[in-house]
Write a protein that holds these residues in place. Structure first.
Motif, short mmCIF file in Angstrom:
data_model
loop_
_atom_site.label_atom_id
_atom_site.label_comp_id
_atom_site.label_asym_id
_atom_site.label_seq_id
_atom_site.Cartn_x
_atom_site.Cartn_y
_atom_site.Cartn_z
N GLU A 13 0.85 -1.07 0.00
CA GLU A 13 0.16 0.26 0.33
C GLU A 13 0.56 1.41 0.07
N THR A 14 1.62 1.11 0.41
CA THR A 14 2.75 2.51 0.63
C THR A 14 3.55 2.64 -1.03
N ASN A 15 4.12 1.91 -0.97
CA ASN A 15 3.85 1.66 -2.31
C ASN A 15 3.83 2.20 -3.54
N ASN A 16 2.37 1.65 -3.16
CA ASN A 16 1.45 2.29 -4.59
C ASN A 16 1.06 3.35 -3.93
N LYS A 17 0.96 3.84 -3.19
CA LYS A 17 0.82 5.39 -2.45
C LYS A 17 1.79 6.63 -3.15
N LEU A 18 3.32 5.63 -2.93
CA LEU A 18 4.26 6.82 -3.40
C LEU A 18 4.30 6.43 -4.93
N SER A 19 3.82 5.24 -5.50
CA SER A 19 3.65 5.20 -7.32
C SER A 19 2.89 6.91 -7.31
N LYS A 20 1.94 7.09 -7.11
CA LYS A 20 0.35 7.78 -7.35
C LYS A 20 0.75 9.00 -7.04
N ALA A 21 1.84 9.03 -5.49
CA ALA A 21 2.07 10.15 -5.35
C ALA A 21 3.34 10.58 -6.77
N LEU A 22 3.94 9.97 -6.52
CA LEU A 22 5.51 10.32 -7.69
C LEU A 22 4.97 10.54 -9.43
N ASN A 23 3.28 9.62 -10.02
CA ASN A 23 3.34 10.40 -11.04
C ASN A 23 2.41 11.83 -11.00
N LEU A 38 13.56 20.35 -4.68
CA LEU A 38 13.35 19.55 -4.46
C LEU A 38 12.56 19.31 -3.07
N TYR A 39 12.44 21.00 -2.40
CA TYR A 39 12.11 21.28 -0.80
C TYR A 39 10.22 21.21 -1.75
N ARG A 40 9.96 21.98 -2.86
CA ARG A 40 8.65 21.76 -3.32
C ARG A 40 8.04 20.50 -3.20
N THR A 41 9.07 19.73 -3.84
CA THR A 41 8.41 18.86 -4.51
C THR A 41 8.19 17.54 -3.04
N MET A 42 8.99 18.30 -1.92
CA MET A 42 8.38 16.63 -1.62
C MET A 42 7.00 17.35 -0.23
N LYS A 43 7.28 18.79 -0.46
CA LYS A 43 6.21 19.21 0.20
C LYS A 43 4.79 19.05 -0.53
N LYS A 44 4.81 18.67 -1.93
CA LYS A 44 3.88 18.02 -2.36
C LYS A 44 3.18 17.03 -2.49
N LEU A 45 4.76 15.89 -2.49
CA LEU A 45 4.61 15.01 -2.30
C LEU A 45 4.17 14.28 -1.07
N LYS A 46 4.64 14.88 -0.55
CA LYS A 46 3.78 14.48 1.17
C LYS A 46 1.87 15.00 1.48
N ILE A 47 2.15 16.34 0.90
CA ILE A 47 0.83 16.65 1.31
C ILE A 47 -0.34 14.85 0.05
N GLU A 48 0.43 14.96 -1.18
CA GLU A 48 -0.50 14.16 -1.27
C GLU A 48 -0.20 12.04 -1.11
N MET A 49 0.42 12.04 -0.49
CA MET A 49 1.04 10.70 0.49
C MET A 49 -0.31 10.79 1.32
N GLU A 50 -0.89 11.81 1.71
CA GLU A 50 -1.33 12.58 3.18
C GLU A 50 -3.13 12.45 3.03
N ARG A 51 -2.75 13.35 1.40
CA ARG A 51 -4.53 12.91 1.23
C ARG A 51 -4.84 12.10 0.56
N GLU A 52 -3.56 10.80 0.12
CA GLU A 52 -4.32 9.45 -0.27
C GLU A 52 -5.15 7.96 1.46
#
Length: 181
Positions: A118-128, A166-180
């Motif tokens: 589930e974590t890997n799927n969330k990360l893959s979706k977030a990276l997309n 990188l900072y903005r991207t990590m922030k965006k990924l964190k928000i997307e992961m939390e949203r999932e």
């Protein structure tokens, strides 16, 4: 009596082989990780990594220390191989066989497997959701473990710009992961 030194042409070849062996052993894992972060498929990553080292072997004579450090030159080649692959495959949408492979586990605890999946799927979706530039920088930073300075040289942007992206991207990924969740 004059003495002539016999030069064995294989000596130079052996030296080059030793140099290339050193390069391969030193950089293989980092190049592989960089490509995997971008492509997210083990088999394609293996193929592209071998293409990178093939190009390095062929073009090693064109490398110039005056222009950039070797690492920057190597990852620029890797980036170009990935970009060529992406351009060619845009016509076709592939699904990753790795997603099926992750369902089969050798671990004994099914709950851990499900959580990891589930974590890997969330990360893959977030990276997309990242654009090409953001995904490339994340791949260089975490897949290839390059420093911001080296990433800046590869992408021809400032080091501080790399940090901000990188900072903005990590922030965006964190928000997307939390949203999932």
């Amino acid at each position: 009596m004059e003495q002539f030194a016999l030069i064995n042409p294989l000596d130079k070849k052996e030296t080059k082989e030793k140099d290339f062996t050193y390069i391969f052993k030193t950089y293989y894992k980092r190049v592989y990780n960089y490509i995997y972060y971008r492509i997210n498929c083990t088999y394609t990553t293996e193929d592209l990594t071998s293409q990178v080292f093939e190009k390095v072997m062929i073009k090693i004579n064109t490398y110039s220390r005056d222009k950039s450090p070797f690492e920057v030159w190597l990852f620029a080649i890797a980036r170009n191989v990935i970009n060529d692959y992406i351009r060619k495959s845009k016509k076709h949408k592939f699904f990753s066989i790795d997603s099926f492979k992750n369902l089969i586990s050798k671990e004994k605890n099914p709950e851990d497997v499900v959580m990891l999946s589930e974590t890997n799927n969330k990360l893959s979706k977030a990276l997309n959701i990242l654009n090409e530039r953001e995904r490339n920088i994340v791949s260089l930073k975490f897949g290839a473990t390059l420093k911001n300075k080296e990433i800046a040289k590869i992408l021809d942007i400032t080091e501080s710009n790399v940090g901000v992206i990188l900072y903005r991207t990590m922030k965006k990924l964190k928000i997307e992961m939390e949203r999932e969740d």
